[in-house]
Design an enzyme around this catalytic site. Structure first.
Site, PDB file in Angstrom:
ATOM      1  N   ASP A 127      -2.267   0.409   8.053  1.00 42.12           N
ATOM      2  CA  ASP A 127      -1.128   1.304   7.759  1.00 42.12           C
ATOM      3  C   ASP A 127       0.129   1.003   8.581  1.00 42.12           C
ATOM      4  O   ASP A 127       1.074   1.797   8.559  1.00 42.12           O
ATOM      5  CB  ASP A 127      -1.494   2.795   7.959  1.00 42.12           C
ATOM      6  CG  ASP A 127      -2.536   3.277   6.975  1.00 42.12           C
ATOM      7  OD1 ASP A 127      -2.557   2.772   5.837  1.00 42.12           O
ATOM      8  OD2 ASP A 127      -3.336   4.155   7.337  1.00 42.12           O
ATOM      9  N   ASN A 176       0.849  -1.199   0.000  1.00 38.83           N
ATOM     10  CA  ASN A 176       0.000   0.000   0.000  1.00 38.83           C
ATOM     11  C   ASN A 176       0.875   1.236   0.000  1.00 38.83           C
ATOM     12  O   ASN A 176       1.972   1.223   0.564  1.00 38.83           O
ATOM     13  CB  ASN A 176      -0.855   0.004   1.285  1.00 38.83           C
ATOM     14  CG  ASN A 176      -1.734   1.228   1.414  1.00 38.83           C
ATOM     15  OD1 ASN A 176      -2.454   1.594   0.481  1.00 38.83           O
ATOM     16  ND2 ASN A 176      -1.678   1.891   2.561  1.00 38.83           N
ATOM     17  N   SER A 226       4.914   6.756   2.207  1.00 34.93           N
ATOM     18  CA  SER A 226       5.473   5.461   2.608  1.00 34.93           C
ATOM     19  C   SER A 226       4.836   4.357   1.789  1.00 34.93           C
ATOM     20  O   SER A 226       3.614   4.388   1.556  1.00 34.93           O
ATOM     21  CB  SER A 226       5.144   5.172   4.081  1.00 34.93           C
ATOM     22  OG  SER A 226       5.491   6.248   4.914  1.00 34.93           O
ATOM     23  N   HIS A 242       0.915   5.187   1.299  1.00 32.45           N
ATOM     24  CA  HIS A 242       0.235   6.069   2.245  1.00 32.45           C
ATOM     25  C   HIS A 242       0.872   7.451   2.174  1.00 32.45           C
ATOM     26  O   HIS A 242       2.099   7.562   2.132  1.00 32.45           O
ATOM     27  CB  HIS A 242       0.362   5.493   3.670  1.00 32.45           C
ATOM     28  CG  HIS A 242      -0.409   6.270   4.678  1.00 32.45           C
ATOM     29  ND1 HIS A 242      -1.766   6.144   4.828  1.00 32.45           N
ATOM     30  CD2 HIS A 242      -0.020   7.222   5.567  1.00 32.45           C
ATOM     31  CE1 HIS A 242      -2.183   6.974   5.770  1.00 32.45           C
ATOM     32  NE2 HIS A 242      -1.133   7.641   6.237  1.00 32.45           N
TER      33      HIS A 242
HETATM   34  C1  GAR Z   1      -2.816   9.037  -2.701  1.00 33.85           C
HETATM   35  O1  GAR Z   1      -2.338  10.217  -2.110  1.00 33.85           O
HETATM   36  C2  GAR Z   1      -2.598   7.871  -1.758  1.00 33.85           C
HETATM   37  O2  GAR Z   1      -1.436   7.950  -1.000  1.00 33.85           O
HETATM   38  C3  GAR Z   1      -3.808   8.026  -0.861  1.00 33.85           C
HETATM   39  O3  GAR Z   1      -4.852   8.306  -1.748  1.00 33.85           O
HETATM   40  C4  GAR Z   1      -4.336   9.070  -2.831  1.00 33.85           C
HETATM   41  C5  GAR Z   1      -4.795   8.432  -4.136  1.00 33.85           C
HETATM   42  O4  GAR Z   1      -4.518   9.307  -5.202  1.00 33.85           O
HETATM   43  N1  GAR Z   1      -4.042   6.834  -0.086  1.00 33.85           N
HETATM   44  C6  GAR Z   1      -4.492   6.882   1.163  1.00 33.85           C
HETATM   45  O5  GAR Z   1      -4.758   7.918   1.739  1.00 33.85           O
HETATM   46  C7  GAR Z   1      -4.634   5.528   1.812  1.00 33.85           C
HETATM   47  N2  GAR Z   1      -4.678   5.642   3.243  1.00 33.85           N
HETATM   48  P1  GAR Z   1      -4.768   8.838  -6.692  1.00 33.85           P
HETATM   49  O6  GAR Z   1      -6.196   8.303  -6.768  1.00 33.85           O
HETATM   50  O7  GAR Z   1      -4.570  10.068  -7.524  1.00 33.85           O
HETATM   51  O8  GAR Z   1      -3.764   7.761  -7.003  1.00 33.85           O
END
Ligand code: GAR
Length: 206
Positions: A151, A108, A142, A110
């Site tokens: 997480d 994943n 991360s 984060h």
């Molecule tokens: C990203 O910033 C990712 O790190 C976050 O969602 C966004 C997805 O962006 N993930 C989380 O917050 C998970 N806990 P995207 O749809 O443009 O790839």
């Protein structure tokens, strides 16, 4: 291993998904994104998959129990039997059964420096707001193995960004996302090159 097969799970815009696809297309990493799976029928990541001719599957979670939804995900995943499953903005929390089944090949990304600013409810702008409220002068992103502790699985790699005095949630989020787009394909490349190790709850890259 030659070229690894990657399945990406996403719920939103899919810019992280795109970063992996672009690195594959550019021949920068020995990986192939074989499928996008989303739980959100309206997600923009579906358009991105279509534009790149990548097979996609919409598995809506609404009206299903967590386990029922996971069973459907498992069915798709097991048809493909990917080398790596990447959660790229996939806004679902998994049961122990799912996580145990794919432990070691489920990662994943984060948008913070874990183990800070992670856990249930910490996603998207909530994370960046918490970082700004904390007064921290650095943030980042991360990539970690997924475990049943949201997480908190073994961290594989991280990137840092400065937090500036006049940052908004959006400006910090954009700076972090830029790093995500470099870090995520880099880590997929580490897997393709068999450089990732996982032992006794710790991960590292050799
Ligand atoms: C990203 O910033 C990712 O790190 C976050 O969602 C966004 C997805 O962006 N993930 C989380 O917050 C998970 N806990 P995207 O749809 O443009 O790839």
């Amino acid at each position: 291993m030659s070229v690894i097969d990657v399945v990406v799970l996403a719920s939103g815009s899919g810019s992280d998904f795109q970063s992996i696809v672009d690195a594959c297309d550019a021949g920068e990493i020995d990986a192939n994104v074989v499928m996008l799976i989303t739980n959100n029928p309206d997600a923009y990541c579906i358009t991105r998959a279509r534009e790149h001719g990548i097979q996609h599957s919409v598995i809506d979670h609404r009206g299903l129990s967590r386990r029922e939804h996971e069973k459907k995900l498992e069915k798709e995943l097991d048809k493909i039997d990917p080398d790596l499953i990447v959660l790229a903005g996939f806004m679902r929390i998994f049961t122990d059964d799912f996580v145990e089944k794919y432990y070691g090949k489920l990662i994943n990304i984060h948008p913070a420096l874990l183990p800070l600013f992670g856990g249930p409810g910490m996603y998207g702008e909530h994370v960046h707001r918490a970082v700004l409220d904390s007064g921290m002068k650095v943030s980042g992103c991360s990539v970690h193995f997924v475990t049943n502790q949201v997480d908190m699985g073994p961290i594989i790699a991280q990137r840092c960004v400065p937090v500036k005095h006049d940052d908004s949630i959006d400006s910090l989020g954009e700076r972090v996302l830029e790093q995500e787009h470099e870090l995520l394909p880099t880590v997929v490349g580490y897997f393709a090159d068999e450089r990732v190790r996982l032992k006794e709850g710790r991960a590292w890259v050799v």
